[in-house]
Design a protein around this motif. Structure first.
Motif, PDB file in Angstrom:
ATOM      1  N   VAL A 232       0.848  -1.206   0.000  1.00  0.00           N
ATOM      2  CA  VAL A 232       0.000   0.000   0.000  1.00  0.00           C
ATOM      3  C   VAL A 232       0.878   1.248   0.000  1.00  0.00           C
ATOM      4  CG1 VAL A 232      -1.577   1.381   1.418  1.00  0.00           C
ATOM      5  CG2 VAL A 232      -2.044  -1.053   1.022  1.00  0.00           C
ATOM      6  N   ASN A 233       1.902   1.257   0.842  1.00  0.00           N
ATOM      7  CA  ASN A 233       2.804   2.412   0.908  1.00  0.00           C
ATOM      8  C   ASN A 233       3.580   2.591  -0.399  1.00  0.00           C
ATOM      9  OD1 ASN A 233       2.068   2.933   3.595  1.00  0.00           O
ATOM     10  ND2 ASN A 233       3.628   1.541   4.386  1.00  0.00           N
ATOM     11  N   ILE A 234       3.999   1.491  -0.992  1.00  0.00           N
ATOM     12  CA  ILE A 234       4.726   1.557  -2.263  1.00  0.00           C
ATOM     13  C   ILE A 234       3.839   2.145  -3.358  1.00  0.00           C
ATOM     14  CG2 ILE A 234       5.691   0.125  -4.119  1.00  0.00           C
ATOM     15  CD1 ILE A 234       6.796  -1.724  -1.884  1.00  0.00           C
ATOM     16  N   ILE A 235       2.620   1.653  -3.452  1.00  0.00           N
ATOM     17  CA  ILE A 235       1.706   2.145  -4.494  1.00  0.00           C
ATOM     18  C   ILE A 235       1.367   3.614  -4.269  1.00  0.00           C
ATOM     19  CG2 ILE A 235      -0.641   1.923  -5.415  1.00  0.00           C
ATOM     20  CD1 ILE A 235      -0.262  -1.131  -4.986  1.00  0.00           C
ATOM     21  N   ASN A 236       1.231   4.000  -3.026  1.00  0.00           N
ATOM     22  CA  ASN A 236       0.957   5.414  -2.755  1.00  0.00           C
ATOM     23  C   ASN A 236       2.103   6.316  -3.210  1.00  0.00           C
ATOM     24  OD1 ASN A 236      -1.654   5.222  -1.746  1.00  0.00           O
ATOM     25  ND2 ASN A 236      -0.974   4.873   0.358  1.00  0.00           N
ATOM     26  N   GLU A 237       3.308   5.758  -3.303  1.00  0.00           N
ATOM     27  CA  GLU A 237       4.456   6.531  -3.793  1.00  0.00           C
ATOM     28  C   GLU A 237       4.365   6.798  -5.293  1.00  0.00           C
ATOM     29  OE1 GLU A 237       7.505   7.737  -2.437  1.00  0.00           O
ATOM     30  OE2 GLU A 237       6.519   7.552  -0.490  1.00  0.00           O
ATOM     31  N   VAL A 238       3.669   5.906  -6.033  1.00  0.00           N
ATOM     32  CA  VAL A 238       3.679   6.001  -7.505  1.00  0.00           C
ATOM     33  C   VAL A 238       2.287   6.153  -8.107  1.00  0.00           C
ATOM     34  CG1 VAL A 238       5.801   4.636  -7.641  1.00  0.00           C
ATOM     35  CG2 VAL A 238       3.586   3.483  -7.855  1.00  0.00           C
ATOM     36  N   GLU A 240       0.149   8.394  -8.684  1.00  0.00           N
ATOM     37  CA  GLU A 240      -0.183   9.470  -9.613  1.00  0.00           C
ATOM     38  C   GLU A 240       0.230   9.137 -11.043  1.00  0.00           C
ATOM     39  OE1 GLU A 240       1.872  13.067  -8.665  1.00  0.00           O
ATOM     40  OE2 GLU A 240       3.825  12.076  -8.427  1.00  0.00           O
ATOM     41  N   ASN A 241       1.059   8.107 -11.204  1.00  0.00           N
ATOM     42  CA  ASN A 241       1.553   7.745 -12.535  1.00  0.00           C
ATOM     43  C   ASN A 241       0.970   6.445 -13.071  1.00  0.00           C
ATOM     44  OD1 ASN A 241       3.420   9.958 -12.844  1.00  0.00           O
ATOM     45  ND2 ASN A 241       4.678   8.974 -11.283  1.00  0.00           N
ATOM     46  N   ILE A 242      -0.010   5.859 -12.373  1.00  0.00           N
ATOM     47  CA  ILE A 242      -0.647   4.632 -12.838  1.00  0.00           C
ATOM     48  C   ILE A 242      -2.168   4.787 -12.757  1.00  0.00           C
ATOM     49  CG2 ILE A 242       1.281   3.131 -12.235  1.00  0.00           C
ATOM     50  CD1 ILE A 242      -0.201   2.357  -9.683  1.00  0.00           C
ATOM     51  N   ASP A 243      -2.864   3.869 -13.428  1.00  0.00           N
ATOM     52  CA  ASP A 243      -4.324   3.938 -13.471  1.00  0.00           C
ATOM     53  C   ASP A 243      -5.003   2.725 -12.852  1.00  0.00           C
ATOM     54  OD1 ASP A 243      -4.567   6.437 -15.163  1.00  0.00           O
ATOM     55  OD2 ASP A 243      -3.362   5.174 -16.486  1.00  0.00           O
ATOM     56  N   MET A 244      -4.275   1.616 -12.714  1.00  0.00           N
ATOM     57  CA  MET A 244      -4.855   0.388 -12.168  1.00  0.00           C
ATOM     58  C   MET A 244      -3.731  -0.511 -11.687  1.00  0.00           C
ATOM     59  SD  MET A 244      -7.461  -2.294 -14.068  1.00  0.00           S
ATOM     60  CE  MET A 244      -9.014  -1.653 -13.414  1.00  0.00           C
ATOM     61  N   VAL A 245      -4.012  -1.300 -10.639  1.00  0.00           N
ATOM     62  CA  VAL A 245      -3.022  -2.217 -10.079  1.00  0.00           C
ATOM     63  C   VAL A 245      -3.514  -3.652 -10.268  1.00  0.00           C
ATOM     64  CG1 VAL A 245      -1.644  -2.828  -8.064  1.00  0.00           C
ATOM     65  CG2 VAL A 245      -2.451  -0.479  -8.333  1.00  0.00           C
ATOM     66  N   HIS A 246      -2.662  -4.473 -10.839  1.00  0.00           N
ATOM     67  CA  HIS A 246      -2.936  -5.892 -11.066  1.00  0.00           C
ATOM     68  C   HIS A 246      -2.217  -6.646  -9.957  1.00  0.00           C
ATOM     69  CE1 HIS A 246      -3.112  -9.197 -14.434  1.00  0.00           C
ATOM     70  NE2 HIS A 246      -3.625  -9.613 -13.293  1.00  0.00           N
ATOM     71  N   VAL A 247      -2.976  -7.221  -9.024  1.00  0.00           N
ATOM     72  CA  VAL A 247      -2.427  -7.645  -7.743  1.00  0.00           C
ATOM     73  C   VAL A 247      -2.160  -9.135  -7.682  1.00  0.00           C
ATOM     74  CG1 VAL A 247      -2.689  -7.559  -5.242  1.00  0.00           C
ATOM     75  CG2 VAL A 247      -3.678  -5.738  -6.662  1.00  0.00           C
ATOM     76  N   SER A 248      -0.886  -9.486  -7.625  1.00  0.00           N
ATOM     77  CA  SER A 248      -0.434 -10.857  -7.455  1.00  0.00           C
ATOM     78  C   SER A 248       0.407 -10.928  -6.179  1.00  0.00           C
ATOM     79  CB  SER A 248       0.384 -11.277  -8.684  1.00  0.00           C
ATOM     80  OG  SER A 248       0.680 -12.651  -8.655  1.00  0.00           O
ATOM     81  N   THR A 249       1.060 -12.059  -5.952  1.00  0.00           N
ATOM     82  CA  THR A 249       1.953 -12.211  -4.801  1.00  0.00           C
ATOM     83  C   THR A 249       3.084 -13.162  -5.172  1.00  0.00           C
ATOM     84  OG1 THR A 249       0.776 -14.115  -3.859  1.00  0.00           O
ATOM     85  CG2 THR A 249       0.055 -11.920  -3.130  1.00  0.00           C
ATOM     86  N   GLY A 250       4.132 -13.164  -4.332  1.00  0.00           N
ATOM     87  CA  GLY A 250       5.191 -14.161  -4.420  1.00  0.00           C
ATOM     88  C   GLY A 250       6.139 -13.994  -5.600  1.00  0.00           C
TER      89      GLY A 250
END
Length: 338
Positions: A232-238, A240-250
């Protein structure tokens, strides 16, 4: 019934909420060119009514491919083949994106050397990567930018930056694999610097009306790595430059973790809520009711079906048929459904 409703992000309007996620096919060669297999593979899923098709991890530089049989987008010669693929998919009403990737220390191509943020091999079977200099980092940022320009020239509706599964960007993001002491290592701000520079560079050439997706691994499954809250903190850093997050793990290390139907959906849910960003959920999602639950409970905006679409190019059509959903079947196949 939400699975087959339309969804719009920027100027990209999908006819339904089903996504084919990028899955490596290892079906090119040293050239990185599109082959007949790729056209058959992706266009058949478009005939099968998938809303968004994301082309497999495609190398922005030759030694950024996972293997020497992966697709490439590191020079202009790749554009023609990719455009033929795009045109074929679009002719059947699906939208198409491409995942731009660099494998980092997990590169198994035949190239002379591999690179990473730090000189730490993936395991004893992999080569020891060369630690990237700051000059080399800048060149890779430009490689992502140039790849984005080529993707646009080929006609893709969207691009996905691959920041997951233990590949180069993920290696910078995680403190397990990033031991740098310069401005690219240490704090979250520093570890996200490479990704941020890539995204800022990409936006210089990528049309404003087309969305930029980011694939992430939201859990390293190790106490010293990333978890969903750190992501969450990482995505909040960037963001403003993305439109959607494709969420995986590992994928970063050989970690053991529980795998069950929808095992990554909670990660999507938290990122969607805490970052106020639309998400794609993925991970052993198999059934219509499962897709509906995810969408109606706002755990994701789109749902990716990987293995299901490998087994069945007509997963969407068959899901609609089995559940008496209203859908327009391809004229050529109507007799199979009525």
């Amino acid at each position: 019934m939400k699975s087959l409703t339309s969804y719009k992000i920027k100027d990209m309007e999908l006819k339904n909420r089903i996504v084919m996620p990028p899955m490596c096919m290892y079906s090119s060669d040293e050239s990185g060119m599109v082959k007949d297999f790729h056209k058959i593979h992706y266009i058949s899923r478009a005939i099968g009514d998938v809303g968004l098709i994301i082309v497999e991890a495609t190398g922005v530089v030759p030694n950024g491919r996972i293997t020497s049989n992966d697709l490439g987008i590191w020079n202009n010669e790749h554009i023609e083949g990719l455009k033929s693929l795009v045109d074929g998919v679009k002719s059947h009403g699906s939208k198409i994106a491409i995942q731009l990737a660099h494998a980092g220390r997990k590169c198994e191509s035949n190239d002379e050397y591999i690179v990473a943020p730090s000189a730490i091999p993936f395991n004893e079977k992999y080569r020891i990567p060369r630690e990237l200099s700051k000059e080399e980092i800048k060149k890779l940022v430009l490689a992502f930018r140039d790849a984005s320009r080529r993707a646009n020239e080929a006609g893709f509706d969207s691009i996905e930056i691959h920041g997951a599964h233990g590949y180069l960007i993920h290696e910078f993001l995680s403190p397990i694999t990033n031991k740098r002491t310069d401005e690219y290592g240490g704090s979250i701000e520093n570890r996200t610097r490479f990704l941020k520079e890539i995204l800022e560079s990409v936006k210089e050439v990528w049309p404003k009306e087309k969305p930029i997706l980011l694939r992430v691994s939201a859990d390293d499954y190790d106490n010293d790595g990333i978890d969903k809250y750190e992501m969450v903190n990482i995505i909040n850093e960037v963001k403003e430059n993305i439109d959607m997050v494709h969420v995986s793990t590992g994928g970063l290390i050989n970690a053991k973790f529980p795998i069950f139907p929808g095992y990554q959906v909670s990660h999507s849910h938290i990122i969607r809520k805490e970052c106020n960003m639309p998400t794609i959920a993925v991970g052993l999602i198999k059934e219509f009711d499962q897709i509906e639950e995810i969408l109606y409970n706002n755990r994701a905006d789109l749902v990716a079906i990987g293995r299901g679409l490998l087994r069945d190019p007509y997963f969407v059509l068959n899901m609609a048929y089995d559940n008496n959903l209203d859908i327009k079947y391809p004229r050529q196949y109507e007799r199979g459904y009525f």
